[in-house]
Design an enzyme around this catalytic site. Structure first.
Site, PDB file in Angstrom:
ATOM      1  N   GLY A 137      11.533  11.146 -13.308  1.00 32.08           N
ATOM      2  CA  GLY A 137      11.466  10.542 -11.954  1.00 32.08           C
ATOM      3  C   GLY A 137      11.209   9.039 -12.214  1.00 32.08           C
ATOM      4  CD  GLN A 175       7.492   4.359 -12.117  1.00 30.11           C
ATOM      5  OE1 GLN A 175       8.232   5.255 -11.723  1.00 30.11           O
ATOM      6  NE2 GLN A 175       6.983   4.788 -13.141  1.00 30.11           N
ATOM      7  CB  CYS A 198       2.745   7.808 -14.959  1.00 34.81           C
ATOM      8  SG  CYS A 198       3.694   6.323 -13.810  1.00 34.81           S
ATOM      9  CG  LEU A 199       8.696   7.016 -17.153  1.00 32.06           C
ATOM     10  CD1 LEU A 199      10.102   6.815 -16.709  1.00 32.06           C
ATOM     11  CD2 LEU A 199       8.881   7.403 -18.648  1.00 32.06           C
ATOM     12  CG  HIS A 210       4.346  10.499 -10.188  1.00 35.04           C
ATOM     13  ND1 HIS A 210       3.410  10.953 -11.102  1.00 35.04           N
ATOM     14  CD2 HIS A 210       4.874   9.654 -10.298  1.00 35.04           C
ATOM     15  CE1 HIS A 210       3.127  10.060 -12.093  1.00 35.04           C
ATOM     16  NE2 HIS A 210       4.277   9.160 -11.537  1.00 35.04           N
ATOM     17  CD  GLU A 211       8.730   9.213  -9.229  1.00 36.91           C
ATOM     18  OE1 GLU A 211       8.624   8.039  -9.412  1.00 36.91           O
ATOM     19  OE2 GLU A 211       8.663   9.860 -10.444  1.00 36.91           O
ATOM     20  CG  HIS A 249       5.205   5.351  -8.784  1.00 31.22           C
ATOM     21  ND1 HIS A 249       4.362   4.528  -9.485  1.00 31.22           N
ATOM     22  CD2 HIS A 249       5.443   6.274  -9.570  1.00 31.22           C
ATOM     23  CE1 HIS A 249       4.059   4.978 -10.568  1.00 31.22           C
ATOM     24  NE2 HIS A 249       4.913   6.093 -10.831  1.00 31.22           N
TER      25      HIS A 249
HETATM   26 NI    NI Z   1       5.089   7.300 -12.446  1.00 32.42          NI
END
Ligand code: NI
Length: 180
Positions: free
Chosen positions: A46, A51, A88-89, A130-131, A134
């Site tokens: 995701g 991000q 998380c990226l 999670h998204e 963000h």
């Molecule tokens: Ni993330």
């Protein structure tokens, strides 16, 4: 279509709530494509628009081969929670068991402005939460208990990607306080 650099922990855009999408135009469709391509190249399950530095309420997902996106998400969460591994990226290399609602119903829109309902459990539910976090300026480490969060912060401070970020050299104590 271009993959964009993924913003890392410490970038203020990750701590700013994103604005709702109001215009469903070509620019938005380009954003969804960039976001999808960046997510797939990473690869990730995701990715939220902030991000890649765009403060709009848009995220993409890639769960069990199903790729999609959701705009202006509005979540209904099950009261039943479960702990599961999460990463998380924007926080490369970190994985912590994180509590999440087991099931979610996410209402929103696709890039053409049509209403969409995304319903699921397990990994999809985790991704959606999670998204959406963000998009509210919240990171998964904020969901950890104090001891785990302390461990996560230690890992972050010791990571190469964190110390390599130029803005962090100049960070002042007041800004740092906010993250704990
Ligand atoms: Ni993330």
């Amino acid at each position: 279509m271009t993959a964009q650099p993924i913003r890392l922990f410490g970038d203020p855009v990750l701590r700013s709530p994103a604005a709702p999408v109001e215009v469903f135009d070509k620019e938005l469709r380009n954003l969804v494509r960039d976001l999808t391509e960046t997510m797939q190249q990473a690869p990730g399950a995701g990715l939220s628009a902030n991000q890649i530095g765009v403060a709009l309420r848009v995220f993409t997902y890639d769960i069990d081969g199903v790729v999609g996106h959701l705009i202006n998400p509005d979540l209904d969460l099950s009261s039943e929670m479960e702990e599961g591994p999460e990463g998380c990226l924007s926080l490369p290399g970190l994985t912590f068991d994180t509590p999440r609602a087991i099931r979610t119903v996410a209402k929103g829109f696709n890039m053409h402005g049509e209403p969409v309902v995304l319903e699921g459990s397990g990994l999809l539910a985790r991704c959606v939460q999670h998204e959406t976090d963000h998009l509210d300026g919240v990171l998964f480490i904020d969901r950890l208990n104090p001891a785990e969060r302390k461990a996560a912060m230690k890992e972050i401070r010791q990571s190469e990607w964190f110390s390599a970020q130029p803005p962090l050299v100049k960070i002042n104590p007041h800004q740092f306080d906010r993250w704990f």
